[in-house]
Design a protein around this motif. Structure first.
Motif, PDB file in Angstrom:
ATOM      1  N   LEU A  11       0.867  -1.498  -0.327  1.00 25.00           N
ATOM      2  CA  LEU A  11       0.258   0.067   0.041  1.00 25.00           C
ATOM      3  C   LEU A  11       0.847   1.277  -0.015  1.00 25.00           C
ATOM      4  O   LEU A  11       0.975   2.157  -0.535  1.00 25.00           O
ATOM      5  N   HIS A  12       1.899   1.191   1.001  1.00 31.71           N
ATOM      6  CA  HIS A  12       3.183   2.561   1.200  1.00 31.71           C
ATOM      7  C   HIS A  12       3.853   2.391  -0.207  1.00 31.71           C
ATOM      8  O   HIS A  12       3.437   3.945  -0.990  1.00 31.71           O
ATOM      9  N   SER A  13       4.397   1.403  -0.890  1.00 28.28           N
ATOM     10  CA  SER A  13       4.928   1.655  -1.911  1.00 28.28           C
ATOM     11  C   SER A  13       3.977   2.568  -3.252  1.00 28.28           C
ATOM     12  O   SER A  13       4.410   2.903  -4.621  1.00 28.28           O
ATOM     13  N   HIS A  14       2.289   1.792  -3.019  1.00 25.48           N
ATOM     14  CA  HIS A  14       1.653   1.971  -4.342  1.00 25.48           C
ATOM     15  C   HIS A  14       1.619   3.977  -3.985  1.00 25.48           C
ATOM     16  O   HIS A  14       1.414   4.534  -4.763  1.00 25.48           O
ATOM     17  N   ALA A  42       4.880  -2.761  10.178  1.00 27.18           N
ATOM     18  CA  ALA A  42       4.726  -1.301  11.367  1.00 27.18           C
ATOM     19  C   ALA A  42       4.934   0.208  11.026  1.00 27.18           C
ATOM     20  O   ALA A  42       4.124   0.859  11.163  1.00 27.18           O
ATOM     21  N   HIS A  43       6.037  -0.294  10.432  1.00 27.36           N
ATOM     22  CA  HIS A  43       6.147   0.803  10.129  1.00 27.36           C
ATOM     23  C   HIS A  43       6.099   1.603   8.605  1.00 27.36           C
ATOM     24  O   HIS A  43       5.485   3.332   8.475  1.00 27.36           O
ATOM     25  N   SER A  44       5.471   0.457   7.924  1.00 24.77           N
ATOM     26  CA  SER A  44       4.623   1.162   6.636  1.00 24.77           C
ATOM     27  C   SER A  44       3.196   1.378   6.985  1.00 24.77           C
ATOM     28  O   SER A  44       2.888   2.508   6.101  1.00 24.77           O
ATOM     29  N   VAL A  48       1.775   5.487   5.961  1.00 24.64           N
ATOM     30  CA  VAL A  48       0.520   4.455   5.098  1.00 24.64           C
ATOM     31  C   VAL A  48      -1.103   6.211   6.019  1.00 24.64           C
ATOM     32  O   VAL A  48      -1.190   6.987   5.602  1.00 24.64           O
ATOM     33  N   ALA A  49      -0.297   5.669   7.271  1.00 22.06           N
ATOM     34  CA  ALA A  49      -1.348   6.767   8.242  1.00 22.06           C
ATOM     35  C   ALA A  49      -0.373   7.947   8.108  1.00 22.06           C
ATOM     36  O   ALA A  49      -0.985   8.956   8.191  1.00 22.06           O
TER      37      ALA A  49
END
Length: 117
Positions: A11-14, A42-44, A48-49
């Motif tokens: 999700l974050h890489s997106h 957890a870091h990802s 995202v947050a």
């Protein structure tokens, strides 16, 4: 990406690729806490947050209380506090302390079937 489960890292890489989905629409994270997240996940989740903070809506259905989040997030209390800080600011918390709807429905069907037989 809509409609299917993804990892937080995916999700974050997106978002890092510059997709407009990082600020558009609602993100639903279901069953958070069902499994303990490793440090990378957890870091990802933090990323995202942070990316969505004050930009778009996020709905989370955790299986744990807020007090248990540090344990769920790789045992990192500082990281859990940072994530919760972003998620809880401007939020509406709906606390549901009831049995599972799926279990309730199954019990109801079992009772109904018992009465018919």
């Amino acid at each position: 990406m809509p409609g299917g489960p993804v990892s937080f890292a995916h999700l974050h890489s997106h978002w890092e690729r510059g997709s407009n989905e990082n600020t558009n629409g609602i993100l639903v994270i279901d069953e958070l806490g069902f499994q303990v997240l490793d440090r990378m996940s957890a870091h990802s989740l933090f990323k995202v947050a942070s990316a969505r903070y004050e930009r778009s809506s996020t709905i989370i259905t955790p299986n744990t209380s807020i007090r248990e989040w540090p344990e769920m997030l790789a045992g990192d209390e500082v990281l859990a506090t940072a994530i919760l800080d972003r998620l809880l600011h401007h939020c509406h918390v709906v606390h549901v302390d009831e049995s599972s709807y799926r279990l309730w429905e199954m019990e109801r069907r079992t009772r109904t079937a018992g009465k018919e037989g």
